[in-house]
Write an enzyme that holds these catalytic residues in place. Structure first.
Site, PDB file in Angstrom:
ATOM      1  N   ILE A  58       0.829  -1.221   0.000  1.00 16.12           N
ATOM      2  CA  ILE A  58       0.000   0.000   0.000  1.00 16.12           C
ATOM      3  C   ILE A  58       0.859   1.265   0.000  1.00 16.12           C
ATOM      4  CG2 ILE A  58      -2.164  -0.943   0.914  1.00 16.12           C
ATOM      5  CD1 ILE A  58      -1.242   0.042   3.717  1.00 16.12           C
ATOM      6  N   ALA A  80      -5.497  -3.842   5.105  1.00  9.59           N
ATOM      7  CA  ALA A  80      -4.048  -4.103   5.199  1.00  9.59           C
ATOM      8  C   ALA A  80      -3.437  -3.370   6.384  1.00  9.59           C
ATOM      9  CB  ALA A  80      -3.358  -3.675   3.907  1.00  9.59           C
ATOM     10  N   THR A 132      -9.674  -0.597  14.848  1.00  4.90           N
ATOM     11  CA  THR A 132      -9.706  -1.430  16.048  1.00  4.90           C
ATOM     12  C   THR A 132     -10.198  -0.654  17.269  1.00  4.90           C
ATOM     13  OG1 THR A 132      -8.246  -2.579  17.597  1.00  4.90           O
ATOM     14  CG2 THR A 132      -7.238  -0.830  16.342  1.00  4.90           C
ATOM     15  N   ASP A 133     -10.701  -1.399  18.251  1.00  2.00           N
ATOM     16  CA  ASP A 133     -11.096  -0.755  19.521  1.00  2.00           C
ATOM     17  C   ASP A 133      -9.877  -0.323  20.339  1.00  2.00           C
ATOM     18  OD1 ASP A 133     -10.173  -3.283  20.308  1.00  2.00           O
ATOM     19  OD2 ASP A 133     -11.967  -3.818  21.443  1.00  2.00           O
ATOM     20  N   GLU A 134      -8.680  -0.831  19.967  1.00  2.00           N
ATOM     21  CA  GLU A 134      -7.493  -0.535  20.785  1.00  2.00           C
ATOM     22  C   GLU A 134      -7.114   0.942  20.742  1.00  2.00           C
ATOM     23  OE1 GLU A 134      -4.236  -3.213  20.750  1.00  2.00           O
ATOM     24  OE2 GLU A 134      -5.504  -4.959  20.477  1.00  2.00           O
ATOM     25  N   TYR A 158       1.279  -0.438  18.063  1.00  2.00           N
ATOM     26  CA  TYR A 158       0.228  -0.870  17.115  1.00  2.00           C
ATOM     27  C   TYR A 158      -0.974   0.064  17.192  1.00  2.00           C
ATOM     28  CZ  TYR A 158      -3.989  -3.311  15.593  1.00  2.00           C
ATOM     29  OH  TYR A 158      -5.201  -3.615  15.012  1.00  2.00           O
ATOM     30  N   LYS A 162      -2.596   2.681  14.430  1.00  2.00           N
ATOM     31  CA  LYS A 162      -3.978   2.588  13.920  1.00  2.00           C
ATOM     32  C   LYS A 162      -4.726   3.892  14.219  1.00  2.00           C
ATOM     33  CE  LYS A 162      -5.898  -0.428  12.248  1.00  2.00           C
ATOM     34  NZ  LYS A 162      -6.048  -0.891  10.832  1.00  2.00           N
ATOM     35  N   ASP A 288       4.339 -10.631  31.752  1.00  3.17           N
ATOM     36  CA  ASP A 288       3.260  -9.859  31.123  1.00  3.17           C
ATOM     37  C   ASP A 288       3.774  -9.053  29.928  1.00  3.17           C
ATOM     38  OD1 ASP A 288       0.697  -9.008  30.773  1.00  3.17           O
ATOM     39  OD2 ASP A 288       0.508  -8.032  32.722  1.00  3.17           O
TER      40      ASP A 288
HETATM   41  P1  NAD Z   1      -3.469  -9.843   9.529  1.00  4.99           P
HETATM   42  O1  NAD Z   1      -2.176  -9.456  10.135  1.00  4.99           O
HETATM   43  O2  NAD Z   1      -3.951 -11.237   9.664  1.00  4.99           O
HETATM   44  O3  NAD Z   1      -3.473  -9.504   7.969  1.00  4.99           O
HETATM   45  C1  NAD Z   1      -2.954  -8.303   7.470  1.00  4.99           C
HETATM   46  C2  NAD Z   1      -2.839  -8.439   5.950  1.00  4.99           C
HETATM   47  O4  NAD Z   1      -2.318  -7.203   5.438  1.00  4.99           O
HETATM   48  C3  NAD Z   1      -1.879  -9.538   5.500  1.00  4.99           C
HETATM   49  O5  NAD Z   1      -2.453 -10.285   4.456  1.00  4.99           O
HETATM   50  C4  NAD Z   1      -0.652  -8.776   5.030  1.00  4.99           C
HETATM   51  O6  NAD Z   1       0.072  -9.450   4.000  1.00  4.99           O
HETATM   52  C5  NAD Z   1      -1.272  -7.483   4.526  1.00  4.99           C
HETATM   53  N1  NAD Z   1      -0.326  -6.361   4.553  1.00  4.99           N
HETATM   54  C6  NAD Z   1       0.496  -6.005   5.580  1.00  4.99           C
HETATM   55  N2  NAD Z   1       1.238  -4.950   5.228  1.00  4.99           N
HETATM   56  C7  NAD Z   1       0.879  -4.607   3.966  1.00  4.99           C
HETATM   57  C8  NAD Z   1       1.272  -3.595   3.062  1.00  4.99           C
HETATM   58  N3  NAD Z   1       2.218  -2.714   3.392  1.00  4.99           N
HETATM   59  N4  NAD Z   1       0.676  -3.539   1.856  1.00  4.99           N
HETATM   60  C9  NAD Z   1      -0.286  -4.440   1.501  1.00  4.99           C
HETATM   61  N5  NAD Z   1      -0.678  -5.435   2.298  1.00  4.99           N
HETATM   62  C10 NAD Z   1      -0.117  -5.523   3.532  1.00  4.99           C
HETATM   63  O7  NAD Z   1      -4.527  -8.813  10.141  1.00  4.99           O
HETATM   64  P2  NAD Z   1      -6.068  -9.040  10.519  1.00  4.99           P
HETATM   65  O8  NAD Z   1      -6.147  -9.584  11.887  1.00  4.99           O
HETATM   66  O9  NAD Z   1      -6.727  -9.723   9.396  1.00  4.99           O
HETATM   67  O10 NAD Z   1      -6.562  -7.518  10.588  1.00  4.99           O
HETATM   68  C11 NAD Z   1      -7.049  -6.866   9.420  1.00  4.99           C
HETATM   69  C12 NAD Z   1      -7.415  -5.438   9.788  1.00  4.99           C
HETATM   70  O11 NAD Z   1      -8.401  -5.442  10.821  1.00  4.99           O
HETATM   71  C13 NAD Z   1      -6.232  -4.641  10.338  1.00  4.99           C
HETATM   72  O12 NAD Z   1      -6.330  -3.319   9.843  1.00  4.99           O
HETATM   73  C14 NAD Z   1      -6.441  -4.657  11.847  1.00  4.99           C
HETATM   74  O13 NAD Z   1      -5.904  -3.508  12.449  1.00  4.99           O
HETATM   75  C15 NAD Z   1      -7.953  -4.667  11.934  1.00  4.99           C
HETATM   76  N6  NAD Z   1      -8.537  -5.306  13.120  1.00  4.99           N
HETATM   77  C16 NAD Z   1      -8.134  -6.574  13.502  1.00  4.99           C
HETATM   78  C17 NAD Z   1      -8.763  -7.185  14.587  1.00  4.99           C
HETATM   79  C18 NAD Z   1      -8.392  -8.570  15.029  1.00  4.99           C
HETATM   80  O14 NAD Z   1      -8.884  -9.028  16.079  1.00  4.99           O
HETATM   81  N7  NAD Z   1      -7.577  -9.314  14.288  1.00  4.99           N
HETATM   82  C19 NAD Z   1      -9.778  -6.496  15.292  1.00  4.99           C
HETATM   83  C20 NAD Z   1     -10.131  -5.205  14.877  1.00  4.99           C
HETATM   84  C21 NAD Z   1      -9.521  -4.634  13.786  1.00  4.99           C
HETATM   85  O1  DAU Z   2      -8.976  -5.462  20.076  1.00  2.00           O
HETATM   86  C1  DAU Z   2      -8.732  -5.656  18.722  1.00  2.00           C
HETATM   87  C2  DAU Z   2      -7.320  -6.149  18.525  1.00  2.00           C
HETATM   88  O2  DAU Z   2      -7.302  -7.508  18.952  1.00  2.00           O
HETATM   89  C3  DAU Z   2      -6.825  -6.022  17.094  1.00  2.00           C
HETATM   90  O3  DAU Z   2      -6.786  -4.663  16.747  1.00  2.00           O
HETATM   91  C4  DAU Z   2      -5.439  -6.662  16.940  1.00  2.00           C
HETATM   92  O4  DAU Z   2      -5.038  -6.623  15.592  1.00  2.00           O
HETATM   93  C5  DAU Z   2      -5.527  -8.101  17.403  1.00  2.00           C
HETATM   94  O5  DAU Z   2      -4.265  -8.711  17.333  1.00  2.00           O
HETATM   95  C6  DAU Z   2      -6.066  -8.173  18.832  1.00  2.00           C
HETATM   96  O6  DAU Z   2      -5.110  -7.620  19.776  1.00  2.00           O
HETATM   97  P1  DAU Z   2      -4.830  -8.307  21.204  1.00  2.00           P
HETATM   98  O7  DAU Z   2      -3.513  -7.874  21.686  1.00  2.00           O
HETATM   99  O8  DAU Z   2      -5.997  -8.138  22.107  1.00  2.00           O
HETATM  100  O9  DAU Z   2      -4.823  -9.871  20.705  1.00  2.00           O
HETATM  101  P2  DAU Z   2      -3.864 -11.094  21.066  1.00  2.00           P
HETATM  102  O10 DAU Z   2      -4.525 -12.312  20.492  1.00  2.00           O
HETATM  103  O11 DAU Z   2      -2.458 -10.825  20.742  1.00  2.00           O
HETATM  104  O12 DAU Z   2      -4.006 -11.172  22.649  1.00  2.00           O
HETATM  105  C7  DAU Z   2      -5.268 -11.326  23.273  1.00  2.00           C
HETATM  106  C8  DAU Z   2      -5.030 -11.266  24.783  1.00  2.00           C
HETATM  107  O13 DAU Z   2      -4.320 -12.448  25.157  1.00  2.00           O
HETATM  108  C9  DAU Z   2      -4.179 -10.102  25.214  1.00  2.00           C
HETATM  109  O14 DAU Z   2      -4.638  -9.630  26.467  1.00  2.00           O
HETATM  110  C10 DAU Z   2      -2.779 -10.694  25.368  1.00  2.00           C
HETATM  111  C11 DAU Z   2      -3.053 -12.128  25.784  1.00  2.00           C
HETATM  112  N1  DAU Z   2      -2.071 -13.129  25.331  1.00  2.00           N
HETATM  113  C12 DAU Z   2      -1.713 -13.148  24.010  1.00  2.00           C
HETATM  114  C13 DAU Z   2      -0.788 -14.070  23.559  1.00  2.00           C
HETATM  115  C14 DAU Z   2      -0.365 -14.074  22.102  1.00  2.00           C
HETATM  116  C15 DAU Z   2      -1.574 -14.067  26.225  1.00  2.00           C
HETATM  117  O15 DAU Z   2      -1.927 -14.062  27.426  1.00  2.00           O
HETATM  118  N2  DAU Z   2      -0.660 -14.975  25.763  1.00  2.00           N
HETATM  119  C16 DAU Z   2      -0.228 -15.002  24.482  1.00  2.00           C
HETATM  120  O16 DAU Z   2       0.648 -15.857  24.131  1.00  2.00           O
END
Ligand code: NAD
Ligand code: DAU
Length: 357
Positions: A58, A80, A132-134, A158, A162, A288
């Protein structure tokens, strides 16, 4: 047609698969294929002419502009991103490059394309930013859940990146009139979730007989939403969301991390019992996460009232489906747990998160 960025990642791939189940409208899928992007997530679309995959960054404005001119999408859905909080702590630069600079370069290419569209295409165009809610920071146990008017207070590299991208999207609406929509969603789970994140990490480690790492006391709270419910919310916002607005998306489903890990162990005990004992025996409390947000919770009343969206899955049904998906997809799991993944696990769990209890 629509253009999706990041459509080879966890949520993006689920979105593309779901979209093409609902509609015939083609999808241009633009993805850099970082460690998190995986074409195996899209294997079911190999013979589907409605899906066009283009590998690209991107940050590459020239390629984006050429794609927009060629395909003339009616909407861009921007998934992305660099998405893993722990990686942002060990290496924040990639988060600034992709989430901030990359969103900026996508917005610039979009603005140039959109400004030259004829009416009514210009009026109908949408740029939907998936966030994201973060960005709202952390809650105490007594605080009300995050609403769309909660002040931004991101705590990790992160979430800060965002938040910056959300502000850029907001500014492009207010300054240039770009027809934007932003969604701020809670934690997703489901199929194709990369096993660096809590739920797939616990499932895959449990099955491999490895430790189940729980950060700190495990009492941090997340609001979990099944990924296809998030996809449905995005479709609703794209169809009928008000321009320039943000919509919080969540499952009204707050769970402590330890409770999620216990539930996963219990499901695995039922679905694939060990020879002796329970998967719970593998739980290890580890150091942690620095700056670990204590609690996230989403007030989803706006999207419910304005757009009539509600999650279809409960945590019970969604988590069972998720565990069953991982049990049925060993090939996918083995493929993603390759070289780069092993390096990450080594860095994060051997040096960064030693066992504390
Ligand atoms: P992911 O890490 O699984 O996937 C990200 C994708 O973006 C990958 O396919 C990667 O190749 C692509 N990408 C990364 N950098 C890029 C670049 N520079 N150009 C083009 N493509 C690129 O992420 P996800 O968990 O699927 O999250 C997708 C979106 O949703 C993100 O914007 C994330 O912030 C948001 N989001 C995620 C969660 C969650 O719980 N996973 C919750 C709320 C919002
Ligand atoms: O809230 C939305 C977000 O949720 C998205 O924006 C992010 O992209 C997504 O990765 C996710 O973030 P978190 O940090 O909440 O997700 P994660 O799965 O990494 O961790 C969930 C919780 O579990 C967090 O409190 C950290 C904890 N954790 C995570 C890992 C990987 C553990 O206790 N042990 C672990 O090994």
């Amino acid at each position: 047609m629509i253009l999706v960025t990041g459509g080879a990642g966890f949520i993006g791939a689920n979105f593309v698969l779901d979209w093409l189940k609902q509609y015939d409208e083609p999808v241009i899928n633009y993805d850099k294929l970082t460690y998190a992007g995986n074409l195996n997530n899209l294997k079911d679309l190999q013979q589907d002419a409605r899906h066009v995959f283009v590998q690209g960054d991107i940050n590459d404005g020239a390629t984006l502009s050429a794609l927009l001119d060629k395909y003339q999408p009616r909407a861009i859905l921007h998934f992305a991103a660099e998405s893993h909080v722990d990686r942002s702590i060990l290496g924040p630069a990639a988060f600034v490059t992709t989430n901030i600079n990359g969103t900026f370069s996508l917005l610039e290419a979009t603005r140039a394309y959109w400004q030259n569209l004829a009416e009514p295409e210009k009026a109908a165009f949408r740029f939907l930013h998936v966030s994201t809610d973060e960005v709202y920071g952390t809650l105490s146990a007594e605080d009300p859940p995050f609403s769309e008017t909660t002040a931004y207070a991101p705590n990790s590299p992160y979430s800060a990146s965002k938040a910056a991208s959300d502000h850029l999207v907001r500014a492009y609406h207010h300054t240039y009139g770009l027809p934007t929509l932003t969604t701020n969603c809670s934690n997703n789970y489901g199929a194709y979730h990369f096993p660096e994140k809590l739920i797939p990490l616990i499932i895959t480690n449990a099955r491999a007989g490895k430790d189940l790492p729980v950060y700190g006391d495990g009492q941090q709270v997340r609001d979990w939403l099944y990924v296809t419910d998030h996809c449905a919310a995005i479709r609703r916002v794209l169809a009928d969301g008000r321009l320039g607005e943000t919509y919080n998306v969540g499952g009204w489903n707050e769970q402590s991390n330890l409770s999620v890990v216990h539930t996963l162990c219990d499901l695995l005990d039922q679905l694939q019992p060990k020879a002796t004992g329970s998967y719970r025996d593998q739980i290890k409390h580890v150091k942690d996460r620095p700056g670990h947000d204590r609690r996230y919770a989403i007030d989803a009343r706006k999207i419910e009232k304005e757009l009539g969206w509600k999650p279809a899955e409960t945590f019970e049904t969604g988590l069972r489906k998720t565990v069953e998906w991982y049990l049925a997809n060993d090939e996918w799991v083995n493929q993603v747990q390759s070289g780069e993944y092993l390096k990450w696990v080594d860095l994060q769990y051997k040096n960064g998160a030693e066992v504390v209890a």
